[in-house]
Write an enzyme that holds these catalytic residues in place. Structure first.
Site, short mmCIF file in Angstrom:
data_model
loop_
_atom_site.label_atom_id
_atom_site.label_comp_id
_atom_site.label_asym_id
_atom_site.label_seq_id
_atom_site.Cartn_x
_atom_site.Cartn_y
_atom_site.Cartn_z
N LYS A 192 1.75 -13.48 -5.84
CA LYS A 192 1.01 -14.16 -6.91
C LYS A 192 1.57 -13.73 -8.27
O LYS A 192 1.46 -12.56 -8.65
CB LYS A 192 -0.48 -13.83 -6.89
CG LYS A 192 -1.26 -14.70 -7.86
CD LYS A 192 -2.62 -14.15 -8.18
CE LYS A 192 -2.64 -13.27 -9.40
NZ LYS A 192 -2.27 -13.92 -10.67
N GLU A 267 2.40 -0.05 -10.36
CA GLU A 267 3.16 0.33 -11.56
C GLU A 267 2.29 -0.15 -12.72
O GLU A 267 2.10 -1.34 -12.90
CB GLU A 267 4.52 -0.37 -11.51
CG GLU A 267 5.55 0.29 -12.37
CD GLU A 267 5.58 -0.30 -13.74
OE1 GLU A 267 4.92 0.30 -14.64
OE2 GLU A 267 6.21 -1.35 -13.93
O1 TXE Z 1 -3.03 -7.49 -16.97
P1 TXE Z 1 -3.77 -7.61 -15.58
P2 TXE Z 1 -3.22 -8.43 -18.25
C1 TXE Z 1 -1.36 -3.89 -19.55
C2 TXE Z 1 -1.21 -4.07 -21.04
C3 TXE Z 1 -1.95 -5.34 -21.30
C4 TXE Z 1 -3.09 -5.22 -20.32
C5 TXE Z 1 -3.74 -6.49 -19.91
O2 TXE Z 1 -1.81 -3.01 -21.72
O3 TXE Z 1 -2.42 -5.44 -22.59
O4 TXE Z 1 -2.50 -4.62 -19.20
O5 TXE Z 1 -2.78 -7.43 -19.40
C6 TXE Z 1 -3.68 -10.00 -11.62
N1 TXE Z 1 -7.20 -8.27 -8.33
N2 TXE Z 1 -0.25 -4.40 -18.78
O6 TXE Z 1 -4.63 -8.80 -18.51
O7 TXE Z 1 -5.07 -8.28 -15.75
C7 TXE Z 1 -3.35 -10.95 -12.76
O8 TXE Z 1 -3.67 -12.28 -12.41
C8 TXE Z 1 -5.89 -8.50 -8.14
C9 TXE Z 1 0.67 -3.43 -18.28
O9 TXE Z 1 -2.31 -9.55 -18.07
O10 TXE Z 1 -3.71 -6.27 -14.95
C10 TXE Z 1 -1.85 -10.68 -12.93
O11 TXE Z 1 -1.13 -11.38 -11.92
N3 TXE Z 1 -5.09 -8.98 -9.11
C11 TXE Z 1 1.69 -3.98 -17.41
C12 TXE Z 1 -1.75 -9.17 -12.69
O12 TXE Z 1 -2.93 -8.83 -11.93
C13 TXE Z 1 -5.62 -9.19 -10.33
C14 TXE Z 1 1.96 -5.40 -17.34
C15 TXE Z 1 -1.73 -8.31 -13.97
O13 TXE Z 1 -2.85 -8.66 -14.78
C16 TXE Z 1 -6.99 -8.95 -10.58
C17 TXE Z 1 0.92 -6.25 -17.84
C18 TXE Z 1 -7.79 -8.46 -9.51
N4 TXE Z 1 -9.09 -8.18 -9.67
C19 TXE Z 1 -0.13 -5.73 -18.53
N5 TXE Z 1 -7.23 -9.24 -11.89
C20 TXE Z 1 2.88 -3.17 -17.09
N6 TXE Z 1 2.71 -2.10 -16.31
O14 TXE Z 1 3.98 -3.51 -17.53
C21 TXE Z 1 -6.06 -9.65 -12.43
N7 TXE Z 1 -5.09 -9.63 -11.48
#
Ligand code: TXE
Length: 508
Positions: A192, A267
């Site tokens: 996904k 990660e």
């Molecule tokens: O991340 P999410 P978001 C950090 C960064 C950013 C913050 C929020 O600080 O501002 O996270 O970003 C899926 N069960 N990073 O909101 O929500 C979602 O659909 C399973 C760090 O975009 O964690 C997406 O595919 N999956 C980072 C993925 O998780 C779920 C990269 C990441 O989304 C879910 C991005 C659930 N309950 C953001 N809820 C890095 N390490 O580089 C959401 N998702």
């Protein structure tokens, strides 16, 4: 090695049509049973650029069932690794042939500059090739020292069905840090992508088909974290989850996965420091600091959002960083010379701004930036390069992942103090030191609590060198041999030779 400077010498324009995507399940392209779709507005241009099917429980169940069947019937895991490697290598070749198509939509959906998107998509092919090489060289252990009548061996087997959940900041690159390694190991997958950046993951389906991937081995469900991601983490037919995203969601994933004791690798966030010693090559260090903080507009788990500078050189070093920051080309991601593009969503832009305003209210000094940025003819989702000092370690801006083009400066007097500040965070993804003194560099590298330590460089990465975080930056490793091994179970086989085992139940 990721080539971040891949350039061609003409600007690109917005495509006239938006691209549309379906789920890819058991070798078929499917709309959602609900008929729902998600549309993505380009952060830079404010216009619709893609429309993707919006998955529900029905599509997750179909995808997991397909992956389960494809694993259990052995059509992928029981063929020779050489055959798997051939398919993965063909995928790598096809990625290279499609760099332009993939890079354009990746740039539009994420806001990243086109030159960077080309570097990421093209560079991802190397991850597929390296994973193919690991498939063929995977071995176990034998124990030929347990006595004359015993031979034992430890063999590695693919773990099974893997859920792969990826974020929006490096959509194709992060997918390629996971998927080819899982496939090389013999696993089958349900993938996904982020709801913000579905296109390049969806477009990979065609390349997999062309490369001869058997149906059901790779399944792609498009949609949101809730319900698609959540179901992919709780489903009883999934054996492992490989997740990249926020620490908050990473914790949720681990919690949900514990109900079925699935393996989880994750990660997550980072608050990564670069320590600048007074004897460092300060020009090289300043350039790496600017690269480390503005690359991908700071929306990068490896962003060097903190610098820890020796007190004696702090003012001069800040001046150097500010001067260089002004030269970085922020702007239209479709222009070939742009180095830094747009912020992913208006909500995220607001979040970045709030961190800065709060820091100012608490006494921080802004040396540069600190507000949104106007780019002629484009949306409002751009943020100025920002440098802030006079921050205290207890402020949110010093501790939390801002995920924007924002550098905070802290100072130190001794190496011990620099290491203490480095480790004073709940994260542990990466850290760096700049010094011409090898003893300082080695001392720091051994004592800094982070998965990767860079010395006199920042963000150099290679498919061979594993990557991952300590503390709340995640669990397990990606890429390299260790990343591959995460997708394997270990089985011990113990064999008695010559039927010499003494009976347990003796004659009485
Ligand atoms: O991340 P999410 P978001 C950090 C960064 C950013 C913050 C929020 O600080 O501002 O996270 O970003 C899926 N069960 N990073 O909101 O929500 C979602 O659909 C399973 C760090 O975009 O964690 C997406 O595919 N999956 C980072 C993925 O998780 C779920 C990269 C990441 O989304 C879910 C991005 C659930 N309950 C953001 N809820 C890095 N390490 O580089 C959401 N998702």
């Amino acid at each position: 090695m990721l080539d971040l400077n891949l350039r061609v010498h003409s600007d690109l324009h917005l495509p006239s049509d938006i691209v549309t995507h379906k789920h890819f399940i058991d070798g078929q392209y499917l709309e959602s049973a609900s008929g729902e779709v998600t549309e993505r507005v380009a952060p830079s241009h404010g216009v619709f650029v893609s429309r993707a099917a919006k998955g529900t429980e029905a599509e997750v169940n179909l995808a997991v069932a397909a992956a389960r069947r494809a694993f259990d019937n052995g059509r992928w895991c029981r063929i020779a690794a050489k055959e798997r490697a051939i398919v993965l290598t063909k995928v790598a070749d096809l990625i290279e042939k499609n760099v332009e198509r993939f890079a354009l939509i990746e740039s539009l959906e994420s806001g990243k500059p086109i030159s960077q998107a080309r570097g990421e998509v093209g560079g991802a092919a190397e991850l597929w090739r390296f994973a193919a090489s690991l498939a063929r060289t995977s071995t176990g252990e034998t124990h030929n020292n347990l006595g004359d009548d015993i031979l034992a061996m430890t063999v590695k087997e693919p773990i099974g069905v893997v859920s792969i959940i990826t974020p929006w900041n490096f959509p194709f690159w992060i997918l390629s840090q996971k998927l080819p390694f899982a496939l090389a190991a013999g696993c089958t997958c349900v993938i996904k992508p982020s709801e913000f950046t579905p296109s390049t993951t969806a477009m990979l389906a065609d390349l997999l088909v062309q490369a001869g991937m058997p149906k059901g081995v790779c399944n792609i469900v498009l949609g949101h974290g809730d319900p698609v991601g959540a179901l992919m983490t709780s489903h009883s037919d999934v054996d492992m989850i490989s997740f990249t995203g926020s620490t908050a969601v990473g914790k949720k994933v681990a919690e949900v996965a514990s109900n079925t004791l699935k393996k989880v690798t994750s990660e997550l966030g980072g608050k990564n420091p670069q320590v600048i010693m007074p004897d460092a090559d300060l020009d090289a260090a300043a350039d790496a600091v600017v690269f480390g903080v503005y690359f991908n507009v700071g929306q990068c788990c490896n962003s060097s959002s903190r610098i820890i500078v020796h007190q004696d050189i702090a003012n001069a070093f800040i001046e150097k960083v500010v001067a260089l920051s002004k030269k970085v080309v922020f702007g239209n991601p479709l222009h070939v010379d742009t180095q830094v593009g747009a912020i992913v969503t208006p909500e995220h832009q607001q979040k970045i701004d709030t961190y800065i305003k709060d820091a100012i209210n608490q006494g921080a000094t802004v040396h540069l930036g600190g507000a949104g940025m106007h780019v002629e003819g484009l949306s409002k989702q751009f943020y100025q390069p920002t440098v802030i000092s006079n921050v205290r370690p207890d402020m949110a801006i010093s501790r939390e992942e801002v995920f924007g083009p924002v550098l905070t400066v802290l100072t130190f007097q001794t190496l011990d103090e620099a290491i203490q500040i480095t480790n004073d965070t709940e994260y542990g993804l990466s850290a760096g030191i700049w010094s011409e003194n090898i003893h300082n560099c080695l001392e720091f590298s051994r004592r800094a609590n982070a998965g990767t330590i860079w010395t006199n460089t920042w963000m150099d990465g290679f498919p061979e060198v594993t990557f991952g975080g300590m503390k709340q930056s995640g669990q397990g490793r990606e890429i390299g041999q260790y990343g591959f091994d995460e997708f394997l179970e270990i089985k011990s086989m113990v064999m008695r030779i010559g039927k010499t085992r003494a009976p347990w139940v003796g004659d009485t």
